[in-house]
Design a protein around this motif. Structure first.
Motif, PDB file in Angstrom:
ATOM      1  N   ILE A  28      44.647  51.657  90.505  1.00  0.00           N
ATOM      2  CA  ILE A  28      43.875  50.805  89.589  1.00  0.00           C
ATOM      3  C   ILE A  28      42.506  51.441  89.320  1.00  0.00           C
ATOM      4  O   ILE A  28      42.034  51.447  88.179  1.00  0.00           O
ATOM      5  CB  ILE A  28      43.736  49.374  90.149  1.00  0.00           C
ATOM      6  CG1 ILE A  28      45.103  48.706  90.301  1.00  0.00           C
ATOM      7  CG2 ILE A  28      42.804  48.530  89.274  1.00  0.00           C
ATOM      8  CD1 ILE A  28      45.907  48.576  89.021  1.00  0.00           C
ATOM      9  N   ARG A  69      46.491  45.284  82.638  1.00  0.00           N
ATOM     10  CA  ARG A  69      46.939  43.891  82.481  1.00  0.00           C
ATOM     11  C   ARG A  69      48.336  43.714  83.071  1.00  0.00           C
ATOM     12  O   ARG A  69      48.610  42.741  83.763  1.00  0.00           O
ATOM     13  CB  ARG A  69      46.916  43.486  81.009  1.00  0.00           C
ATOM     14  CG  ARG A  69      47.294  42.023  80.816  1.00  0.00           C
ATOM     15  CD  ARG A  69      47.152  41.520  79.404  1.00  0.00           C
ATOM     16  NE  ARG A  69      47.734  42.433  78.457  1.00  0.00           N
ATOM     17  CZ  ARG A  69      47.203  42.700  77.265  1.00  0.00           C
ATOM     18  NH1 ARG A  69      46.080  42.152  76.885  1.00  0.00           N
ATOM     19  NH2 ARG A  69      47.793  43.536  76.457  1.00  0.00           N
ATOM     20  N   LEU A  72      48.588  43.196  86.926  1.00  0.00           N
ATOM     21  CA  LEU A  72      48.068  41.987  87.559  1.00  0.00           C
ATOM     22  C   LEU A  72      49.182  41.247  88.286  1.00  0.00           C
ATOM     23  O   LEU A  72      50.301  41.149  87.791  1.00  0.00           O
ATOM     24  CB  LEU A  72      47.427  41.066  86.506  1.00  0.00           C
ATOM     25  CG  LEU A  72      46.175  41.607  85.831  1.00  0.00           C
ATOM     26  CD1 LEU A  72      45.773  40.713  84.662  1.00  0.00           C
ATOM     27  CD2 LEU A  72      45.037  41.749  86.818  1.00  0.00           C
ATOM     28  N   ASP A  73      48.860  40.718  89.454  1.00  0.00           N
ATOM     29  CA  ASP A  73      49.826  40.002  90.288  1.00  0.00           C
ATOM     30  C   ASP A  73      49.480  38.513  90.272  1.00  0.00           C
ATOM     31  O   ASP A  73      48.583  38.073  90.992  1.00  0.00           O
ATOM     32  CB  ASP A  73      49.795  40.563  91.711  1.00  0.00           C
ATOM     33  CG  ASP A  73      50.867  39.961  92.604  1.00  0.00           C
ATOM     34  OD1 ASP A  73      51.569  39.019  92.168  1.00  0.00           O
ATOM     35  OD2 ASP A  73      51.003  40.444  93.734  1.00  0.00           O
ATOM     36  N   ARG A  74      50.198  37.767  89.466  1.00  0.00           N
ATOM     37  CA  ARG A  74      49.938  36.333  89.286  1.00  0.00           C
ATOM     38  C   ARG A  74      50.070  35.556  90.599  1.00  0.00           C
ATOM     39  O   ARG A  74      49.398  34.545  90.800  1.00  0.00           O
ATOM     40  CB  ARG A  74      50.877  35.769  88.232  1.00  0.00           C
ATOM     41  CG  ARG A  74      50.672  34.309  87.974  1.00  0.00           C
ATOM     42  CD  ARG A  74      51.280  33.847  86.692  1.00  0.00           C
ATOM     43  NE  ARG A  74      50.774  34.534  85.524  1.00  0.00           N
ATOM     44  CZ  ARG A  74      49.574  34.323  84.977  1.00  0.00           C
ATOM     45  NH1 ARG A  74      48.757  33.463  85.526  1.00  0.00           N
ATOM     46  NH2 ARG A  74      49.205  34.978  83.908  1.00  0.00           N
ATOM     47  N   VAL A  81      43.881  35.902  87.627  1.00  0.00           N
ATOM     48  CA  VAL A  81      44.762  36.671  86.743  1.00  0.00           C
ATOM     49  C   VAL A  81      44.643  36.163  85.300  1.00  0.00           C
ATOM     50  O   VAL A  81      44.565  36.961  84.367  1.00  0.00           O
ATOM     51  CB  VAL A  81      46.221  36.625  87.242  1.00  0.00           C
ATOM     52  CG1 VAL A  81      47.176  37.172  86.188  1.00  0.00           C
ATOM     53  CG2 VAL A  81      46.360  37.418  88.532  1.00  0.00           C
ATOM     54  N   LEU A  84      41.371  37.541  83.969  1.00  0.00           N
ATOM     55  CA  LEU A  84      41.443  38.979  83.691  1.00  0.00           C
ATOM     56  C   LEU A  84      42.346  39.271  82.497  1.00  0.00           C
ATOM     57  O   LEU A  84      42.014  40.138  81.675  1.00  0.00           O
ATOM     58  CB  LEU A  84      41.924  39.739  84.928  1.00  0.00           C
ATOM     59  CG  LEU A  84      40.876  39.927  86.016  1.00  0.00           C
ATOM     60  CD1 LEU A  84      41.519  40.492  87.276  1.00  0.00           C
ATOM     61  CD2 LEU A  84      39.742  40.819  85.548  1.00  0.00           C
ATOM     62  N   GLU A  85      43.460  38.545  82.378  1.00  0.00           N
ATOM     63  CA  GLU A  85      44.336  38.747  81.213  1.00  0.00           C
ATOM     64  C   GLU A  85      43.570  38.475  79.921  1.00  0.00           C
ATOM     65  O   GLU A  85      43.667  39.238  78.957  1.00  0.00           O
ATOM     66  CB  GLU A  85      45.562  37.837  81.290  1.00  0.00           C
ATOM     67  CG  GLU A  85      46.653  38.352  82.168  1.00  0.00           C
ATOM     68  CD  GLU A  85      47.881  37.444  82.175  1.00  0.00           C
ATOM     69  OE1 GLU A  85      47.740  36.207  81.994  1.00  0.00           O
ATOM     70  OE2 GLU A  85      48.975  37.981  82.363  1.00  0.00           O
ATOM     71  N   TYR A  88      41.059  41.324  79.381  1.00  0.00           N
ATOM     72  CA  TYR A  88      41.725  42.541  78.914  1.00  0.00           C
ATOM     73  C   TYR A  88      42.166  42.400  77.458  1.00  0.00           C
ATOM     74  O   TYR A  88      42.047  43.338  76.670  1.00  0.00           O
ATOM     75  CB  TYR A  88      42.915  42.898  79.814  1.00  0.00           C
ATOM     76  CG  TYR A  88      42.536  43.424  81.179  1.00  0.00           C
ATOM     77  CD1 TYR A  88      41.418  44.223  81.369  1.00  0.00           C
ATOM     78  CD2 TYR A  88      43.316  43.130  82.295  1.00  0.00           C
ATOM     79  CE1 TYR A  88      41.078  44.710  82.625  1.00  0.00           C
ATOM     80  CE2 TYR A  88      42.986  43.616  83.557  1.00  0.00           C
ATOM     81  CZ  TYR A  88      41.866  44.405  83.708  1.00  0.00           C
ATOM     82  OH  TYR A  88      41.541  44.892  84.953  1.00  0.00           O
ATOM     83  N   TRP A 121      35.911  45.862  91.901  1.00  0.00           N
ATOM     84  CA  TRP A 121      37.116  46.455  92.514  1.00  0.00           C
ATOM     85  C   TRP A 121      36.728  47.489  93.573  1.00  0.00           C
ATOM     86  O   TRP A 121      37.320  47.556  94.637  1.00  0.00           O
ATOM     87  CB  TRP A 121      37.971  47.087  91.420  1.00  0.00           C
ATOM     88  CG  TRP A 121      39.324  47.510  91.865  1.00  0.00           C
ATOM     89  CD1 TRP A 121      39.732  48.776  92.143  1.00  0.00           C
ATOM     90  CD2 TRP A 121      40.461  46.679  92.112  1.00  0.00           C
ATOM     91  NE1 TRP A 121      41.053  48.789  92.527  1.00  0.00           N
ATOM     92  CE2 TRP A 121      41.526  47.500  92.516  1.00  0.00           C
ATOM     93  CE3 TRP A 121      40.683  45.305  92.023  1.00  0.00           C
ATOM     94  CZ2 TRP A 121      42.784  47.014  92.832  1.00  0.00           C
ATOM     95  CZ3 TRP A 121      41.945  44.816  92.327  1.00  0.00           C
ATOM     96  CH2 TRP A 121      42.968  45.674  92.729  1.00  0.00           C
TER      97      TRP A 121
END
Length: 144
Positions: A28, A69, A72-74, A81, A84-85, A88, A121
């Motif tokens: 990432i 995107r 991403l781990d929902r 998430v 961030l979605e 993005y 991050w």
């Protein structure tokens, strides 16, 4: 031109080496760094009126952001998430606008957003990364 191709080949080999040995956290980081590099390159292309280079660089930046995107781990934190979605998606729309309008200030805005995310991050501690990997592995084993 030969020198430039040699440098590009070296960087590509170096990136492949980094990816081959990278953990998910590092991948990432590399994606974010790649997006930043492509945005900076696209900005430079706009400043030089290199429209072909602008298009290629900004298209690649959008592809990298889409890969972020997709990564991403929902299951981990659905609210984060979702945020961030949305961010993005906003970035990809803004990059498209910057490409069409040749507005480098929009690119600067997207670079700033990515730098904020990357900064957070990069602050994840090794212990927190290890805990996340262990929890993820336990969840995967439990799903089998």
């Amino acid at each position: 031109m030969y020198k430039s191709k040699g440098i590009q080949a070296y960087r590509k080999d170096s990136l492949k080496s980094d990816l081959a040995s990278a953990d998910p956290h590092r991948i990432i980081q590399l994606l974010m760094q790649g997006a930043l590099e492509k945005l900076a390159l696209g900005k430079g292309c706009i400043e030089r009126s290199d429209w072909e280079g602008k298009s290629a660089s900004l298209t690649r930046a959008v592809e990298i952001i889409n890969a972020l995107r997709d990564a991403l781990d929902r299951d981990v934190n659905p609210e984060l998430v979702d945020n961030l979605e949305s961010l993005y998606e906003y970035m990809t729309v803004r990059i498209t606008e910057a490409s069409a309008s040749k507005d480098i200030s929009i690119i600067d805005q997207v670079i700033g957003l990515i730098l904020q995310i990357k900064g957070a991050w990069d602050q994840i501690s090794p212990a927190d990364k290890q805990t996340a990997y262990e929890e993820r592995n336990e969840a995967l084993v439990g799903a089998i």
